[in-house]
Structure formats: structure tokens, C-alpha cells
Write a protein that holds these residues in place. Structure first.
Motif, mmCIF file in Angstrom:
data_model
loop_
_atom_site.group_PDB
_atom_site.id
_atom_site.type_symbol
_atom_site.label_atom_id
_atom_site.label_comp_id
_atom_site.label_asym_id
_atom_site.label_seq_id
_atom_site.Cartn_x
_atom_site.Cartn_y
_atom_site.Cartn_z
ATOM 1 N N LYS A 80 0.834 -1.209 0.000
ATOM 2 C CA LYS A 80 0.000 0.000 0.000
ATOM 3 C C LYS A 80 0.863 1.252 0.000
ATOM 4 O O LYS A 80 0.631 2.187 -0.761
ATOM 5 N N ASN A 81 1.869 1.281 0.870
ATOM 6 C CA ASN A 81 2.647 2.515 1.017
ATOM 7 C C ASN A 81 3.571 2.778 -0.159
ATOM 8 O O ASN A 81 4.247 3.794 -0.209
ATOM 9 N N SER A 82 3.608 1.837 -1.084
ATOM 10 C CA SER A 82 4.401 2.017 -2.284
ATOM 11 C C SER A 82 3.508 2.412 -3.449
ATOM 12 O O SER A 82 3.840 3.289 -4.233
ATOM 13 N N PRO A 140 -2.179 14.430 15.161
ATOM 14 C CA PRO A 140 -1.943 15.459 14.145
ATOM 15 C C PRO A 140 -1.000 14.922 13.069
ATOM 16 O O PRO A 140 -0.083 14.173 13.381
ATOM 17 N N ARG A 141 -1.262 15.243 11.824
ATOM 18 C CA ARG A 141 -0.355 14.801 10.750
ATOM 19 C C ARG A 141 0.252 16.056 10.142
ATOM 20 O O ARG A 141 -0.170 16.535 9.090
ATOM 21 N N PRO A 142 1.251 16.648 10.797
ATOM 22 C CA PRO A 142 1.816 17.884 10.262
ATOM 23 C C PRO A 142 2.497 17.647 8.917
ATOM 24 O O PRO A 142 2.955 16.540 8.629
ATOM 25 N N ILE A 143 2.538 18.705 8.080
ATOM 26 C CA ILE A 143 3.256 18.594 6.800
ATOM 27 C C ILE A 143 4.275 19.735 6.689
ATOM 28 O O ILE A 143 4.647 20.128 5.594
ATOM 29 N N ASP A 144 4.676 20.256 7.869
ATOM 30 C CA ASP A 144 5.626 21.373 7.857
ATOM 31 C C ASP A 144 6.907 21.039 7.086
ATOM 32 O O ASP A 144 7.445 21.877 6.367
ATOM 33 N N LEU A 145 7.392 19.798 7.210
ATOM 34 C CA LEU A 145 8.646 19.443 6.536
ATOM 35 C C LEU A 145 8.452 19.408 5.015
ATOM 36 O O LEU A 145 9.333 19.817 4.260
ATOM 37 N N HIS A 146 7.287 18.946 4.576
ATOM 38 C CA HIS A 146 6.988 18.924 3.135
ATOM 39 C C HIS A 146 7.032 20.366 2.608
ATOM 40 O O HIS A 146 7.655 20.649 1.591
ATOM 41 N N SER A 165 14.600 17.509 9.338
ATOM 42 C CA SER A 165 14.889 17.403 10.777
ATOM 43 C C SER A 165 14.494 16.021 11.301
ATOM 44 O O SER A 165 14.973 15.585 12.338
ATOM 45 N N LEU A 166 13.610 15.341 10.601
ATOM 46 C CA LEU A 166 13.368 13.922 10.881
ATOM 47 C C LEU A 166 13.073 13.235 9.548
ATOM 48 O O LEU A 166 12.586 13.872 8.613
ATOM 49 N N PRO A 167 13.390 11.941 9.458
ATOM 50 C CA PRO A 167 13.303 11.291 8.144
ATOM 51 C C PRO A 167 11.869 10.942 7.753
ATOM 52 O O PRO A 167 11.475 9.776 7.758
ATOM 53 N N SER A 168 11.101 11.972 7.449
ATOM 54 C CA SER A 168 9.691 11.762 7.095
ATOM 55 C C SER A 168 9.571 11.051 5.746
ATOM 56 O O SER A 168 10.160 11.481 4.748
ATOM 57 N N VAL A 169 8.773 9.998 5.732
ATOM 58 C CA VAL A 169 8.537 9.236 4.499
ATOM 59 C C VAL A 169 7.830 10.119 3.474
ATOM 60 O O VAL A 169 8.274 10.275 2.336
ATOM 61 N N GLY A 170 6.729 10.735 3.891
ATOM 62 C CA GLY A 170 5.931 11.542 2.962
ATOM 63 C C GLY A 170 6.711 12.743 2.440
ATOM 64 O O GLY A 170 6.629 13.068 1.254
ATOM 65 N N ALA A 171 7.474 13.410 3.315
ATOM 66 C CA ALA A 171 8.234 14.583 2.866
ATOM 67 C C ALA A 171 9.304 14.156 1.865
ATOM 68 O O ALA A 171 9.486 14.798 0.821
ATOM 69 N N THR A 203 6.457 1.302 12.890
ATOM 70 C CA THR A 203 5.285 1.694 13.679
ATOM 71 C C THR A 203 4.020 0.966 13.210
ATOM 72 O O THR A 203 3.153 0.634 14.018
ATOM 73 N N ASP A 204 3.936 0.688 11.912
ATOM 74 C CA ASP A 204 2.718 0.029 11.402
ATOM 75 C C ASP A 204 2.569 -1.403 11.925
ATOM 76 O O ASP A 204 1.470 -1.950 11.913
ATOM 77 N N CYS A 205 3.678 -2.014 12.330
ATOM 78 C CA CYS A 205 3.588 -3.388 12.846
ATOM 79 C C CYS A 205 3.357 -3.412 14.356
ATOM 80 O O CYS A 205 3.082 -4.481 14.916
ATOM 81 N N ASN A 225 7.592 5.558 19.050
ATOM 82 C CA ASN A 225 8.340 6.800 18.847
ATOM 83 C C ASN A 225 7.905 7.603 17.633
ATOM 84 O O ASN A 225 8.407 8.695 17.422
ATOM 85 N N ILE A 226 7.016 7.040 16.806
ATOM 86 C CA ILE A 226 6.728 7.736 15.541
ATOM 87 C C ILE A 226 5.428 8.538 15.599
ATOM 88 O O ILE A 226 5.414 9.719 15.279
ATOM 89 N N PHE A 227 4.335 7.895 15.992
ATOM 90 C CA PHE A 227 3.048 8.611 16.017
ATOM 91 C C PHE A 227 2.527 8.736 17.439
ATOM 92 O O PHE A 227 2.733 7.848 18.276
#
Ligand code: UD1
Length: 419
Positions: free
Chosen positions: A24-26, A122-128, A162-168, A307-309, A329-331
Motif C-alpha cells: 500500500k505505502n508504495s 496530528p499529521r503535520p506537513i511542515d517538513l513537506h 529534521s526527521l526522516p519523514s517518508v511523505g516529505a 510503527t505500522d507493525c 516513537n513515531i506517532f
């Protein structure tokens, strides 16, 4: 929204084989990426997920011709001139924010609503947004609407997340793929799904290097072309069925997986006392002994424990010998399964980032509710190992990320049906 329910009679030992679907995430970022090639792409191994259907609706709303046959989605983005993702479509799928970089890359403009919060907090998108600004994009935010306009074709930029965001990381890759500059992403996400997106873009003619490491370099190219691409296997779906085998003292052969993406998961199941045997594109899991507690499980960016597992592992540890600690540690809000598992007589205390799971001998059936995708899958896993008939409601969450979970599980001996 009320949806169908799953009725699960627990206590059946699962044995047999399950074919794992595409991730899914791909598939979501890859479907967004098809916009960039202005051509026809056939994406194979696409699972039938409500999230993927939402992505297809977004593509159509932008002017793409999209067909879906079996596990292949074919997208012709030659006429994809749209630049707006409607509020309704944004709400259907939080991760539709990944369309931002792709639409901007394609038409130079994009208007969509701010994703806001979701089940996970919250799902911030500041890094994006910060990264896109560094790439010359002008962004205004007005009453929850983002209005973005690209400057000249993407400029060169050296971006440190600043953190390794997947979406960003995905949005930066998508926006920088077409252009003239060189974009460097430092502290980039290293998830295998990022490499898969890079794999698709490279097959379309993009110049990307460093995928799988924390420094990604994207050299913009003037144009991309379509291609055929097969989506990587879903490591979270595979981990879910490993959980199902573990809690039922079962034995499952998972086919079509990539074990090298799953070391952190496999080691947790081994520590629980399961035999976990990876070879080629298969993982065999055998859970003949009772499940034992594990040392602290900490969710981390890849290659750490995903985190998904985490909710899946929580469900299995709920019925184990001993006490385990889970640190998320993620969400912020990823212990949604805990109160529902307690209804099934699990002994779990969760506060802030930490959950303490005191394993019990037996779980019992109860009416429970999925509050997010993986929490829902965790309840299904728990129900498979519980006494009696459990009813899991709100399963539209589960359908976002699992193609017919009940078909896969009943094929290996589970008593599960959708009503
Ligand atoms: C993706 C996955 C999701 C997975 C997650 C972490 C998809 C569709 N979803 O989500 O299943 O659980 O990666 O592996 O691929 N953050 C910020 N600012 C930002 C972006 C993120 O603070 O601009 C924070 C988030 O709130 C979260 C953390 O960073 O706490 C990780 O988020 P991120 O890696 O971006 O996850 P997603 O891409 O949303």
C-alpha cells in the motif's frame, strides 16, 4: 461511517500459504508519480485497496485515464492538466498529500486542503512545505487550503530534514524529478517504499541515486516517459499474517515477500519463540511453542521496527507468557488497539509513548471496533487467538490497507466472515 463487520470464531490453528500483495505505502506514491510522465504507465502488483481506489479517483479528477484490471492499474497521464484535489478526495485518504509534489511537478500549480489531523493524531506537513519552499515553490495557506505555485523549473537545493519523514522525502523526490537542478535530501527516509518509488521514477527516465541511504540525490531531467513497473511486496501485510500465525500457534508460508525488508519484524517474532525461516521470496513462520514476552520493542524509522507493525505485535504479546514493553516513537496516537484489546481481557496499560503488555493466558471474544487501519488488523489477529466469536466493526479502516483480509485468513483455516 458504519461499514461491514468481521465475525471471527477464534481458536483455529492457521496452516497453509498466503500470497502477499503489493505494498500500500508504495503503490500510493507510485500512482501519484504516474502524473509526471505524461504518458502511459502500467503498475503491476497493485492491491485492491480502498486507498488505492481513492488514489485512482484523484488521478481521474486531474484528467488521467485510469483502468484497473486484476492487479494492474494503467494510467495515461497525457491529459493530466488538473491542479486541484477536492476536499472530499483529500479527506478520503490522508496520504493524498503525496499528490502535492507530483501535481506541482507536472503542472506547476496545486491547490488542495490541508490534511489536518487523523486517527494517528496530528499529521503535520511542515517538513513537506519547508522543503518545497526551499525548491522555489510559493505556498499560501488560507482557511485550511494550500495554494502552491512553482517558480521556474525546480532549482537546486540541499535539504536536510529534521526527521526522516517518508511523505516529505517522497514529495521532494516527486517535485524534483522533472527539472534542471540537483536536489540533495539529507536525513531522507530509508524505507523500502522510498526505493520502490525511486525504482519507478528511474524506469521512467529519472536520475536518482542514494535510495536506501539517508542521502538521496535527484538530478532533474527535462522529461519522463511511461513504463511498466511492479510494486514491491507489502511488508506490513506480511507481518500481520506472521502475527496471525503466532497467536494461533500456527504455521504459515508467506509467499511473494522480500525478507530483506523485514529483519526487524522477523527478529521480534523470533524473540517471541516463533521459528522464522526466510528464503528467497518466502518466509515460513512456525509458532509451535507458547508465545513469550520480548525485550522492549521500540518503533523507529527504517531499518528499525516499523510503527505500522506495532499494534499487530501488541495483539500477539497480549496473549503471551510474561510482560513486554512497547515504546511508540513515531506517532502520538498509535495505541488505539489497546482499549479494544482490553475488552478482550488483555492486560495492557498505555500512557504517552509507552505501553506495558502483561501477557494473559487467554483472550476472550468481545464486540470491538477498529479505530485505524493497523489497530483494526491487530484486533483481527487478537480475535483469531481468542475464545469465542469476536465481532470487529468499522472495518472500512482495514479495507484501506488489506485486500480482502478474510479471504486470505480463511484460506489458511481461520473461521472469519464479513457481514
Ligand atoms: C508513512 C506511511 C505510514 C507509516 C509512516 C512511518 C504512507 C502512505 N504512510 O506515513 O504508514 O506509519 O510513514 O513509517 O506511506 N512529521 C512531521 N512533519 C512533517 C511530516 C511528518 O512532524 O512534515 C512527523 C509525523 O507527525 C510523524 C513522523 O514525522 O510523527 C513520521 O511521519 P512520516 O514519516 O511523514 O509518515 P507518513 O509519510 O505520513
Amino acid at each position: 461511517m458504519e461499514s461491514s463487520k468481521l465475525l471471527i470464531e477464534g481458536g483455529r490453528r492457521l496452516t497453509g500459504e498466503i500470497q502477499i500483495h503489493g505494498a500500500k505505502n508504495s503503490v500510493l506514491p507510485i500512482l501519484a508519480a504516474t502524473l509526471l510522465c505524461g504518458d502511459v504507465s502500467s503498475i503491476h502488483n497493485s492491491a485492491s485497496l480502498s486507498n488505492a481506489f481513492a488514489a485512482m479517483r484523484i488521478l481521474r479528477s486531474l484528467g488521467c485515464d485510469v483502468t484497473h484490471e486484476g492487479s494492474t492499474v494503467t494510467v495515461n497521464s497525457a491529459n493530466a492538466e488538473g491542479d486541484i484535489v477536492s476536499d472530499g478526495l483529500m479527506h478520503e485518504m490522508r496520504s493524498s498529500i503525496v499528490f502535492l509534489g507530483a501535481i506541482l511537478g507536472r503542472v506547476g500549480r496545486c491547490r488542495l486542503s490541508f490534511p489536518g489531523g487523523c486517527e494517528l493524531g496530528p499529521r503535520p506537513i511542515d517538513l513537506h512545505l519547508e522543503a518545497l519552499r526551499r525548491l522555489g515553490v510559493k505556498i499560501t495557506e488560507d482557511h485550511g487550503i494550500l495554494d502552491c505555485t512553482a517558480g521556474a523549473r525546480p532549482q537546486s537545493a540541499d535539504i536536510t530534514l529534521s526527521l526522516p519523514s517518508v511523505g516529505a522525502t517522497e514529495n521532494i523526490m516527486l517535485y524534483s524529478a522533472l527539472g534542471t537542478g540537483e536536489t540533495v535530501i539529507r536525513n531522507a527516509a530509508r524505507e523500502p517504499e522510498i526505493s520502490d518509488l525511486a525504482g519507478y521514477l528511474i524506469k521512467c527516465g529519472a536520475e536518482i541515486s542514494g535510495q536506501g541511504t539517508s542521502t538521496l540525490v535527484i538530478n532533474g531531467v527535462p522529461e519522463l516517459h511511461g513504463c511498466e513497473y511492479s510494486v514491491m511486496p507489502d511488508r506490513i501485510e506480511a507481518a500481520t499474517y506472521m502475527g496471525a500465525a503466532a497467536i494461533t500457534n500456527g504455521e504459515l508460508m508467506l509467499r511473494g515477500v522480500r525478507p530483506s525488508d523485514m529483519y526487524s519484524c522477523m527478529s521480534v517474532f523470533s524473540e517471541m519463540g516463533c521459528g522464522v525461516y526466510p528464503y528467497d521470496d518466502k518466509i515460513f513462520i512456525s509458532a509451535r511453542k507458547p508465545i513469550s514476552a520480548v525485550r522492549t520493542v521500540r518503533t523507529m524509522p527504517y531499518p528499525g521496527f516499523p510503527t505500522d507493525c506495532q499494534p499487530i505485535v501488541m495483539a500477539v504479546l497480549a496473549k503471551s507468557r510474561g510482560t513486554s514493553v512497547i515504546v511508540e516513537n513515531i506517532f502520538e496516537n498509535r495505541f488505539m488497539a489497546a482499549p479494544e484489546l482490553r475488552r478482550m481481557d488483555a492486560n495492557i496499560k498505555a500512557e504517552g509513548k509507552v505501553a506495558v503488555v502483561e501477557g494473559v493466558k487467554k483472550l476472550y471474544s468481545a464486540p470491538v471496533r477498529a479505530y485505524d487501519l493497523r489497530a483494526g488488523a491487530a484486533l483481527v489477529v487478537a480475535a483469531l487467538g481468542a475464545e469465542g466469536q469476536t465481532q470487529v466493526s468499522n472495518i472500512h479502516y482495514i479495507d484501506r490497507g488489506y485486500e480482502s483480509i478474510e479471504t486470505a485468513l480463511s484460506s489458511v483455516g481461520a473461521d472469519i466472515r464479513r457481514i
